[in-house]
Write an enzyme that holds these catalytic residues in place. Structure first.
Site, mmCIF file in Angstrom:
data_model
loop_
_atom_site.group_PDB
_atom_site.id
_atom_site.type_symbol
_atom_site.label_atom_id
_atom_site.label_comp_id
_atom_site.label_asym_id
_atom_site.label_seq_id
_atom_site.Cartn_x
_atom_site.Cartn_y
_atom_site.Cartn_z
ATOM 1 C CE1 TYR A 168 -0.579 2.822 3.667
ATOM 2 C CE2 TYR A 168 0.603 1.036 4.535
ATOM 3 C CZ TYR A 168 0.400 2.189 4.535
ATOM 4 O OH TYR A 168 0.719 2.709 5.754
ATOM 5 C CG PHE A 189 -3.808 -1.416 10.211
ATOM 6 C CD1 PHE A 189 -4.460 -2.478 10.309
ATOM 7 C CD2 PHE A 189 -2.820 -1.291 8.974
ATOM 8 C CE1 PHE A 189 -4.468 -3.386 9.716
ATOM 9 C CE2 PHE A 189 -2.978 -2.610 8.507
ATOM 10 C CZ PHE A 189 -3.853 -3.672 8.741
ATOM 11 C CG ASP A 190 0.701 1.817 8.626
ATOM 12 O OD1 ASP A 190 -0.648 2.177 8.994
ATOM 13 O OD2 ASP A 190 1.041 1.873 7.873
ATOM 14 C CB THR A 191 2.419 1.298 15.032
ATOM 15 O OG1 THR A 191 2.832 2.673 14.414
ATOM 16 C CG2 THR A 191 3.291 0.966 16.174
#
Length: 431
Positions: free
Chosen positions: A113, A205-207
């Site tokens: 993404y 979310f990424d972390t």
């Protein structure tokens, strides 16, 4: 925390074949919210770049996060006109929600993404996904904080980014350098196991995904990127930072209590060189010795500090027993997690009970040494007492490691592997 992830280990990583079954190797997701002005230009630019430079089949998926402008219509038109583009409409906002939804439905073996503004130089895209295609890594992230990265942005955002990553390193022991760069990729079989564990649906979310992957022992590849700040970014820094700090607390608490089944993200034996048998060397012995020594040194310091504190108001034997009890409980818990790699709550009480038995041996050695010192010298100095305790602890440490390895935390995985190998040999002999 979510734990509804499939059971069993991940398959071994293999080099992906180009369009082996007619499915695009790469699916690049672009999560958007009210981006009707820039969406078409950015998608066409990305498509042209991939068509010129990417040697595999690809797809671009526009994930519309409940936009209220004409973003959905622009995405649908692009999907009709460009074969490599498709659109996906979500009725709720949240970058994490969009990525989880699209990635979970995608059939491409590599999922990526990037932000719609394409702040990251597209020349980093192939280096980002190459380790995943080759089978070398499980996840890949772009880093704006690597030494060779070239970044153009204001001092305020630079400070916030570095401060946030410092918080992650100090609180969650994160080893990656840039958690929030909108430029990441993951292998699909990893996403299928990992995403159900990720609770956040927004910017954290990424972390959360990276922290869980790292704690599970998955391989994360970092790529230095060239990045230019988007001055028109709609991210609200204060509210985002607040939610991120709440997420750090939630994930840290879940990891500390063993609430996540991270063992389901492990690789099969043989995929990790550390799992291979070496003649004359027990499995994992070197790493366990290092971990045990580090934990032992720290627990010894705790023991001596507590002993010195308690000795101010208690006799030597009572102070030693109390200090040893506290340090032993912490020692068992630390060795369980870091030295022998046991995760989750299963067996924790039994392990502590067995650790107390091992403690009794250490208590006998240290108390016996103090008693012998008292009988020999009458009233020894505090420094002499500490020296005797250190020597007794060294002797107890060797025995403690042997008991921990053979009795408290035996290597069940090695037994299972040997049993599987034996069964395979028997099957071949029968044939």
């Amino acid at each position: 925390m979510r734990t509804d992830t499939p059971r069993g280990t991940l398959p071994a990583r293999d080099h992906l074949l180009a369009d082996a079954v007619g499915v695009p190797v790469l699916d690049v997701v672009i999560p958007v919210y009210n981006e009707e002005k820039d969406l078409e230009t950015c998608v066409l630019r990305l498509r042209d770049h991939l068509a010129r430079t990417f040697p595999y089949g690809f797809r671009i998926t526009v994930a519309d996060n409940a936009s209220t402008d004409r973003t959905a219509q622009v995405a649908a038109r692009l999907a009709d006109l460009v074969p490599e583009v498709r659109s996906y409409r979500l009725e709720e906002k949240g970058r994490g929600r969009a990525l989880r939804t699209v990635w979970s439905c995608s059939d491409s073996p590599v999922l990526a993404y990037m932000d719609v503004d394409l702040s990251t130089d597209l020349n980093a895209l192939l280096p980002l996904v190459a380790p995943l295609i080759s089978g070398h890594s499980d996840l890949a992230v772009g880093s704006r904080l690597a030494r060779s990265s070239r970044v153009v942005r204001g001092r305020k955002r630079e400070f916030i980014s570095r401060a946030y990553n410092l918080i992650l390193r100090s609180s969650l022991a994160a080893g990656f350098s840039d958690a929030q760069c909108g430029f990441k990729a993951i292998r699909r079989e990893v996403a299928q196991r990992l995403l159900p564990m990720v609770e956040d649906t927004g910017w954290f979310f990424d972390t959360e995904m990276l922290v869980l992957a790292e704690r599970a022992g998955l391989r994360i590849h970092e790529v230095p990127v060239d990045w230019v700040d988007d001055p028109d970014s709609t991210v609200h820094i204060v509210s985002t930072a607040t939610e991120d700090l709440k997420g750090v607390w939630r994930v840290g608490r879940a990891l500390a209590t063993g609430a996540l089944p991270l063992d389901r993200l492990s690789r099969p034996f043989g995929d990790d060189p550390r799992d291979r048998s070496v003649p004359g060397v027990p499995r994992g012995l070197a790493g366990q010795l290092v971990g045990f020594c580090v934990v032992g040194a720290l627990s010894t310091l705790v023991h001596l500090a507590l002993y010195s504190l308690l000795r101010l108001g208690a006799d030597a034997q009572l102070a030693n027993a109390a200090a040893l009890l506290v340090s032993a409980v912490a020692n068992t818990a630390a060795n369980r997690r870091f030295t022998f790699g046991v995760r989750g709550r299963g067996g924790a009480v039994r392990h502590q009970a067995q650790g107390l038995v091992v403690l009794a041996i250490g208590l006998a050695l240290t108390s016996g040494s103090l008693a012998a010192l008292g009988a020999a010298s009458g009233s020894a100095s505090h420094g002499t007492e500490l020296a005797v305790l250190i020597a007794a602890n060294l002797a107890a440490t060797v025995l403690r490691f042997l008991l921990f390895r053979a009795w408290v935390f035996p290597d069940r995985r090695a037994d299972h592997q040997d049993a599987r190998e034996g069964a395979a040999h028997e099957l071949r002999d029968a044939r």
